[in-house]
Structure formats: structure tokens, C-alpha cells
Motif scaffolding. Sequence first.
Motif, short mmCIF file in Angstrom:
data_model
loop_
_atom_site.label_atom_id
_atom_site.label_comp_id
_atom_site.label_asym_id
_atom_site.label_seq_id
_atom_site.Cartn_x
_atom_site.Cartn_y
_atom_site.Cartn_z
N ALA A 1 -4.28 -3.29 -11.96
CA ALA A 1 -4.72 -3.02 -10.47
C ALA A 1 -5.81 -4.06 -10.14
N ILE A 2 -5.63 -4.42 -9.12
CA ILE A 2 -7.09 -5.23 -8.48
C ILE A 2 -7.84 -4.37 -7.54
N THR A 3 -9.08 -4.45 -7.53
CA THR A 3 -9.83 -3.86 -6.52
C THR A 3 -10.65 -4.35 -5.29
N GLY A 4 -10.00 -5.75 -5.20
CA GLY A 4 -10.50 -6.64 -3.84
C GLY A 4 -10.00 -7.83 -3.87
N ALA B 1 -2.18 -2.00 -6.62
CA ALA B 1 -1.46 -1.54 -7.71
C ALA B 1 -0.44 -2.64 -8.31
N SER C 1 -7.86 -2.32 -2.81
CA SER C 1 -7.16 -2.03 -4.06
C SER C 1 -5.48 -2.16 -4.00
N ASN D 1 -10.86 -8.50 2.16
CA ASN D 1 -10.14 -7.18 2.33
C ASN D 1 -11.05 -6.31 3.16
N ASN E 1 -0.19 -8.39 -5.48
CA ASN E 1 -0.59 -8.12 -6.95
C ASN E 1 0.73 -8.43 -7.87
#
Length: 600
Positions: free
Chosen positions: A55-58, A98, A96, A90, A50
Amino acid sequence: MISAVLTALLLPIAAVVGLAAPAQAATVTATFTKTQDWGTGFGGSWTVRNTGTTAITGWTLEWDFPAGTTVGSFWDAAITRSGDHYTARNLSWNGSLAPGASTTFGFNGTGSGSPSNCRINGAACDGSTPTDAPPSAPGTPVAGDVTNTSVRLSWTAATDDRGVKNYDVLRGGTRIATVTGTSYTNTGLTAGTTYSYTVVARDTADQTGPASAPVSVRTTGGDDGGGTPGDYVKLGYFTNWGVYGRNYHVKNLVTSGTAEKITHINYAFGNVQNGRCTIGDSYADYERAYTADLSVDGVADTWDQPLRGNFNQLRKLKEMYPDIKILWSFGGWTWSGGFTQAAANPEAFAESCYQLVEDPRWADVFDGIDLDWEYPNACGLTCDTSGPAAFRTLVQEVRERFGAGNLVTAAITADASDGGKIDAADYGGAAQYLDWYNVMTYDYFGAWAAQGPTAPHSPLTSYSGIPQAGFNSADAIAKLRAKGVPADKLLLGIGFYGRGWTGVTQSAPGGTATGAAPGTYEAGIEDYKVLKNSCPATGTVAGTAYAHCGTQWWSYDTPSTIASKMAWAKAQGLGGAFYWEFSGDTANGELATAVSNGLG
């Protein structure tokens, strides 16, 4: 399945493929690293990072490999494949990320290619502005309807983010046609000539992708016509237990006319115990006294003759048909457990097999040995962890002990799935010591999956809706050839039986079921000679017949589908065909005749 691939011999290399030069504005990037390289394969890992401020969740990562490079076992991600296009997603615990965080997943691969057309969450992996990626490689062409002057080619479609516009068909590297569909018939060819074909996809932006794997096709006719009669191996299995409930004896090969249509017999099975070749069934093999009515030559056995049973009947058969060669097959599904110990001392195993096959009581009966290990460095009824080199070492020792004057062959898996059983052992390296492989291109699907989906147990090719990628004859043959096995050392397998389900309402493949259909000897399996009348074929899929009758659904080969499979085998330059096993055929040898006529 994750398999250890000579880990102690692998040398790590710092080979980072230049797909990832993260841009400051990118939210997520991906970098590929080749961590190991052992010539025919490699270890690889992807790092997903990332690089944004939130943040990304997938994440979903996509890339292409060139034809001949594939993903086998993998970990820390879910990887799927469509042609040469791969998608990794994933898992629940590493989706997830950060800002500034990263995660890594890995895999083992075959071939030597590098990934291309990398995209992460739909964007370029290096964070640059997305561009239109070229299409993936189409599936390996499959040849059919081969004549003196023409051949029909078909292939599975390529994939592309914006759609495939058409395909270039290349012969010997030169484009000969551009078509919009996934098939093409090349005409105006020369009889008795071998041609090599590949296919390349073009997308709507006129970008071309990598070429498919090649297929070699020989037209019929000409001086040698791709093999004069008698050149092809036509082999059937004779089971020692068939003389009991099935009441099938060596004499049946004569009365059915089958003996005139075969070149080889595999006698199944000898046992493998404690790492040694041993007798499978002494009564059936060499003790049973045959009466005149069941004897090949009409002469009854006497109480004091030195050899009786099947071995003596096979001796009599060879006297009537001196061109037939007979191999003693050891192992099989039930008796493969002893191969693990055999692999620990292959020299002792080879010696035990030689002494048994060349026993003076029956040495004249046998012309060699067949090894049916199910499966080296993989699981069958039992699991083996001898390592990928064990099979090659074992057959090398057997060849050295038996010498050039005897046939040495092996029955092997046809699991061409990524990281499947073909990938588990060095079948390419072992081929140099063997006369041929009996590739068991059947039993792909059956009622061990009690609720279905219904599927042909011996599909020649893949088809839309096939339950498992790589579970078909064409993919198995292509993978073995890619590993260096010569085409003429590969025999196509045919089952003289069907597999079926009950509780089925759908006629077409893919239906649900409630369990195995009833069978004469075992639920879910039945001889062709029974099925042709009890549940006649109602359709074909992937080169194999299927039948829906009442609540039952069966798949099996018929004389018609066998004819098509033999034409395919000849077009691929294979060494011939074999079948399991004689007693499933009709009293007049319908299926054996179809194999013989199909090969010529």
C-alpha cells in the motif's frame, strides 16, 4: 472556483494522452485523459493507480503544460502551479491506495496543449526508469526601457528538477542571445518597428523546454513612433458623488489643467436596476443649480433652464474642449447587481440604455456608453451565474442598438489567476463588439486582508512573495491577449489613490498588520494628493510605490511609477490608459500629467 463551462454543449472524447503504460515493477503510475474539448478549453482527469504489491499512503503528481495551456478549476486534489509546471497532491481521503487500487481527480483547462514530463512520487508516470525532464517554460517576457533602438526584457524563472543553466532569447523565432539571468537588453533595433520575443530555458543536461508566451514590442521613434500624439486613449473617471464631500466639480478639470491632457471621460455611475439602465443620482446628474464660481464658464445656472447639474457642466466643458469624448458608465461595484436580470433580456437592457443615454435633454453630452459589470459569471458585491456567454451576448446587443456612431466600452476584471474572473466570461468573444476594455489593474491587495501581508494594490508585474499568483497587470493583459483581445483594445488602469494598513513594523512588502489604516472617507484607502505629503514613498515594488511611515504602510502610484507604466503600456501596443478617478489627483493634476506625458 469551479465554474460551469457550457456543460450541455460539451462533447466527450476518448482522448487518452500516452503518458502511462504501467510497468510491472512500478509502485504507482498516472494516466491523463482528456474528457471534454470545447475548442478554447477542455476537461481533463488524472488516474493515479497503485501497481505495486504494498500500500501507499500518499502521492504527488507533477507535469508540464506548454505555454498557453493552463489549469483552471479543479477537484479531488490540491493543485499548485509554478510557471507552466503543475503539482497535484492527494487530499486527506484519497492518499492511501491498496495494491491494485486507484483514484481519479479532474480539472478544467484552457488552451489545447497536452501534459508532458509527467512524474508521480518522483518516478516516471508510466513506470519506466526516471529520466531527466526538460525545464518548464519561462514566464512571459515583460518589456521595459524601450527606446528607438533597444528594449530590455525580463521574465520569471523556469523550473527544472536539476536546475536551469541558461535561457535562449528568440526574436521572431530566431535565437539572438543566450543568458544566464532572467533579463536581456536587445540593442541595435530599428525605430518605430514591432518585434516579437520568446524565451526558452535550458537545463544542466542541455535539454530545452517549451518556449514562453510571446511578447510584442514596438520601438519608439520612426515614422509613427508606435503611435503619434493623440493616438492613445487617455481616459479619466468623473464620479457624480464627488460633488458632495469631495467638492470636486467639472470645473476642476479646467483649473487643474487636466482637461487639456485627456481624450475621454467616463461619467460614473448610472444605475442598473431590474435589468435596465436608470439614473444614478438625479440631483448631481442634472438638477443641481451651479453658481458662477463653480461653473465651468463662470456663468450661473438659472432656475428655469432645462438642464443643470453635472450634465450641463460637461456640456460646457465640451464646448471649451470639443475633442473630449464623454461616455456614461453604468454599474460599478455597488450597482452591478442588476446586470444578472439584464443578461436574461439583453435586448430590453440595450433599448433602455439607449433611450436614457440619448434622452433629448442631454443626448449631445454623451458620445457612448461604458458597461461596468462587476462581475459576469462571478462574484463581486453580489454573485452572478448567467454563464460564460452572457457578457458577450449583452455587449453584442448594446453595440447593435447604439450602432457604429457611438462608443461602446466595458470596464472589466484584471484577475488573471487560474480559473479566476477573466476565465469566467468570454471577454475574447465580446471584444469584437467593443471599442476597448478598461482593465481594472488595481485593488489587487488591500486591508480587507486586515492582518496583511502588505502588498502593492496595483502591481505591474509579479514579484517574489506576491500573495496571489496572477494578481498583477502584466498577467492580466497577457491572459486577455491570449484569449484573442487585440492589444490596442486594452487600456491599462491606474489608481489615483493608495491602499494601506496600520500596525505595520516592516518597511518592505510582506509585513503583518493589525487592520486598515485610517482614511479621509474610508479606512484603508486615501487619495494620492493626501498620501504624497502624509506618507511619502519609501520604495518601489513591481512598478508601484510603497510607503512606510510610523505604523502605517501604503502603496500607490506616483508620477514616476506612472511614467514607467505608460512606457510599458506603449511597449505592449496597448490602446492607452485610464484612471480612477480625477478627484484623487493634486490641484495641478500631477498624475493626469504623468499619464499624458507618458503616452505622448
